[in-house]
Design an enzyme around this catalytic site. Sequence first.
Site, mmCIF file in Angstrom:
data_model
loop_
_atom_site.group_PDB
_atom_site.id
_atom_site.type_symbol
_atom_site.label_atom_id
_atom_site.label_comp_id
_atom_site.label_asym_id
_atom_site.label_seq_id
_atom_site.Cartn_x
_atom_site.Cartn_y
_atom_site.Cartn_z
ATOM 1 N N ASN A 7 -8.551 -63.947 -30.765
ATOM 2 C CA ASN A 7 -8.193 -63.154 -29.439
ATOM 3 C C ASN A 7 -7.117 -62.084 -29.851
ATOM 4 O OD1 ASN A 7 -7.517 -62.080 -26.753
ATOM 5 N ND2 ASN A 7 -7.231 -64.282 -26.145
ATOM 6 N N ARG A 91 -12.794 -62.655 -29.305
ATOM 7 C CA ARG A 91 -12.750 -62.224 -27.786
ATOM 8 C C ARG A 91 -12.924 -60.690 -27.419
ATOM 9 N NH1 ARG A 91 -7.938 -61.850 -23.676
ATOM 10 N NH2 ARG A 91 -9.140 -61.606 -21.890
ATOM 11 N N HIS A 180 -12.520 -62.624 -17.111
ATOM 12 C CA HIS A 180 -12.365 -63.986 -17.273
ATOM 13 C C HIS A 180 -13.597 -64.754 -17.535
ATOM 14 C CE1 HIS A 180 -8.320 -63.627 -14.911
ATOM 15 N NE2 HIS A 180 -8.087 -63.989 -16.410
ATOM 16 N N LEU A 209 -6.454 -69.248 -11.830
ATOM 17 C CA LEU A 209 -5.405 -68.780 -11.396
ATOM 18 C C LEU A 209 -4.170 -68.904 -12.391
ATOM 19 C CD1 LEU A 209 -5.198 -70.757 -7.840
ATOM 20 C CD2 LEU A 209 -6.281 -68.454 -8.581
ATOM 21 N N ARG A 241 0.655 -58.136 -11.162
ATOM 22 C CA ARG A 241 -0.246 -57.204 -10.617
ATOM 23 C C ARG A 241 -0.365 -57.284 -9.063
ATOM 24 N NH1 ARG A 241 -4.858 -58.822 -14.711
ATOM 25 N NH2 ARG A 241 -3.526 -59.488 -16.241
ATOM 26 N N ARG A 285 6.108 -70.772 -11.291
ATOM 27 C CA ARG A 285 7.125 -71.799 -11.156
ATOM 28 C C ARG A 285 8.655 -71.366 -10.414
ATOM 29 N NH1 ARG A 285 5.616 -73.497 -17.092
ATOM 30 N NH2 ARG A 285 5.573 -71.379 -17.155
ATOM 31 N N GLU A 384 -11.291 -71.173 -23.239
ATOM 32 C CA GLU A 384 -11.795 -70.083 -23.571
ATOM 33 C C GLU A 384 -12.236 -70.032 -25.029
ATOM 34 O OE1 GLU A 384 -8.855 -68.062 -21.096
ATOM 35 O OE2 GLU A 384 -10.342 -66.547 -20.674
HETATM 36 P P1 AMP Z 1 -1.848 -68.489 -17.972
HETATM 37 O O1 AMP Z 1 -2.079 -67.137 -17.832
HETATM 38 O O2 AMP Z 1 -3.068 -69.230 -17.478
HETATM 39 O O3 AMP Z 1 -1.462 -69.195 -19.090
HETATM 40 O O4 AMP Z 1 -0.958 -69.165 -16.759
HETATM 41 C C1 AMP Z 1 0.449 -68.886 -16.644
HETATM 42 C C2 AMP Z 1 1.064 -69.222 -15.403
HETATM 43 O O5 AMP Z 1 1.018 -70.487 -15.060
HETATM 44 C C3 AMP Z 1 2.505 -69.017 -15.581
HETATM 45 O O6 AMP Z 1 2.917 -67.681 -15.167
HETATM 46 C C4 AMP Z 1 3.028 -70.013 -14.231
HETATM 47 O O7 AMP Z 1 3.265 -69.256 -13.347
HETATM 48 C C5 AMP Z 1 2.016 -71.010 -14.203
HETATM 49 N N1 AMP Z 1 2.190 -72.364 -14.398
HETATM 50 C C6 AMP Z 1 2.156 -73.076 -15.721
HETATM 51 N N2 AMP Z 1 2.694 -74.142 -15.460
HETATM 52 C C7 AMP Z 1 2.920 -74.295 -14.297
HETATM 53 C C8 AMP Z 1 3.513 -75.607 -13.162
HETATM 54 N N3 AMP Z 1 3.724 -76.695 -13.672
HETATM 55 N N4 AMP Z 1 3.553 -75.248 -12.014
HETATM 56 C C9 AMP Z 1 3.224 -74.056 -11.557
HETATM 57 N N5 AMP Z 1 2.841 -72.946 -12.269
HETATM 58 C C10 AMP Z 1 2.686 -73.196 -13.393
#
Ligand code: AMP
Length: 397
Positions: A7, A91, A180, A209, A241, A285, A384
Site C-alpha cells: 500500500n 492497493r 474504502h 469509521l 476532512r 480519542r 483490507e
Molecule cells: P484508522 O484510520 O482506521 O486507523 O482509524 C484511526 C482512528 O481510530 C484514530 O484517529 C482514532 O480516532 C480512532 N481510534 C483508535 N482507537 C480508538 C479507541 N480506542 N477509541 C476511540 N477511537 C479510536
Amino acid sequence: MNILVINCGSSSLKFQLIDSATEDVKASGLCERIGMDESCITYKPANGEKEKTVSPMPNHKEAIKLVIDALTNEKTGALKSLSEIDAVGHRLVHGGEKFNKSVIITDEVIKAVEECNDLAPLHNPANIIGINACRELMPNVPMVGVFDTAFHQTMPEKAYLYGTPYEYYEKYGVRKYGFHGSSHSFVSKRAAELAGKPYDACKTIVCHLGNGSSICAVENGKSVDTSMGLTPLEGLIMGTRSGDIDPGALEYIMKKEGISYADMMTILNKKSGFQGISGVSSDCRDVETAAKEGNKRAKAAMDVFFYRVAKTVGGYVAAMNGVDVICFTAGIGENDAHTREEVMKYFGYLGITIDLEKNKLRGEEVLISTPDSKVKVYVIPTNEELKIARETVALVK
Ligand code: AMP
C-alpha cells in the site's frame, strides 16, 4: 502462496506478507518519510519483535529494496529468498469507471490507471511509483491491482450522478465513485456469513469509521450507495476532512478570509472535521476525552459525527427498503463503544437494541445487538490487506 501486499503512499509504504493457504501474516511493516530526511523502516516478523531502523530511502525503489532485505534477512526474515514471493497485490486508490474489478497489472493497465490520475492526484501517482519499483525489482513476479473504487462500480446512476451539468460527467467523469471498497466488500461479506444469510440476499450497511470514514449500502452483495464521492472529501466529518458542505460556503469563506482556492481545499482536507470543529485534535480519542471534560466544541464535534453517521445509515435503510445487518469497522468503529452506542440510539424506531455489555468489547468480531433486535448489529475488524491478498490469489492462480 506467499503474497506481498503493498500500500504505497506519496511518502510512505505499508507492506504485509500473507500466506494465502493459512491467511496468516508472516511479516508486516512500514516505510516512512520516503524521499525525506530520517526515513525509517519498521519491520515485524509474525512471532518477533517490531524493529525500527533509520535508513536512507531517496525513492520508492530504495524503500522496496529495504522491504525485500528485511523479508529475506538471515535472522528475522520471513523468507529465505526473493524467489519465495509468488505474487504482489497493490492497493490502488482510483480506477475511475475503467476498473470495476481487480486486474493483473500490465503496461496497458498502468497506462489506464495513469489516465485516472487527475481524479486522485495525490494517491494514484504514488501507487504507480510503487508498482513500477516492484516490477523493476521483481520482473517475473505477477502483480495485481486492487482498486478502492472498484467495489462501488455497481452503484446505480441515481446514486452516483451529481446535480451538475451532465456534460461534466460525460467529459470529465464527474460523479460519485466512493472509496474504502476493499474494506466495505470484506466486512459486508463477513457480516452475511456471521448472520447466516447468503451474501446475494442480504441488505447490509457498513460503517467504516476511522481517520477517513465512509458508509456503504450493500444490497445482495453489491454496493448500491456510499458516502464518499468523486474524492474522499464527501460525506461524514472525518479526522481532518469536512465531509459534506454547501459549495456556496466556499466562496463566502474565501472572500471573508481572503484566501485562494488551494488554501480553501487544504482547510477542507487538513484542518476541518474533528480537528476543525473541536480545535483539540483529529483523533477521536482526544476529542471524546475533551468532550467528557466539558469542552463544548469537542462535544459539538462528536455530536455532529454521530448525527451524520446516523443520518447516512437512515438514508441507506430507505435506499435498500430495509436492512438486515449493520456493521461497524475501522479504528473508531472497532474500538469506540461510545460512538456505536450514540449512533444506534437513533434507530429505536427500527426495533434495534444494543447489548451494552457486549458493546464494551473492543477490536474483535462481536454481535452487539440483543437477540430480539430487529436488525443484527456487528463489530467486524476490517482487513483490507487480506482482501487484497485474496483478490491477488484469485487472479494469479
Ligand atoms: P484508522 O484510520 O482506521 O486507523 O482509524 C484511526 C482512528 O481510530 C484514530 O484517529 C482514532 O480516532 C480512532 N481510534 C483508535 N482507537 C480508538 C479507541 N480506542 N477509541 C476511540 N477511537 C479510536
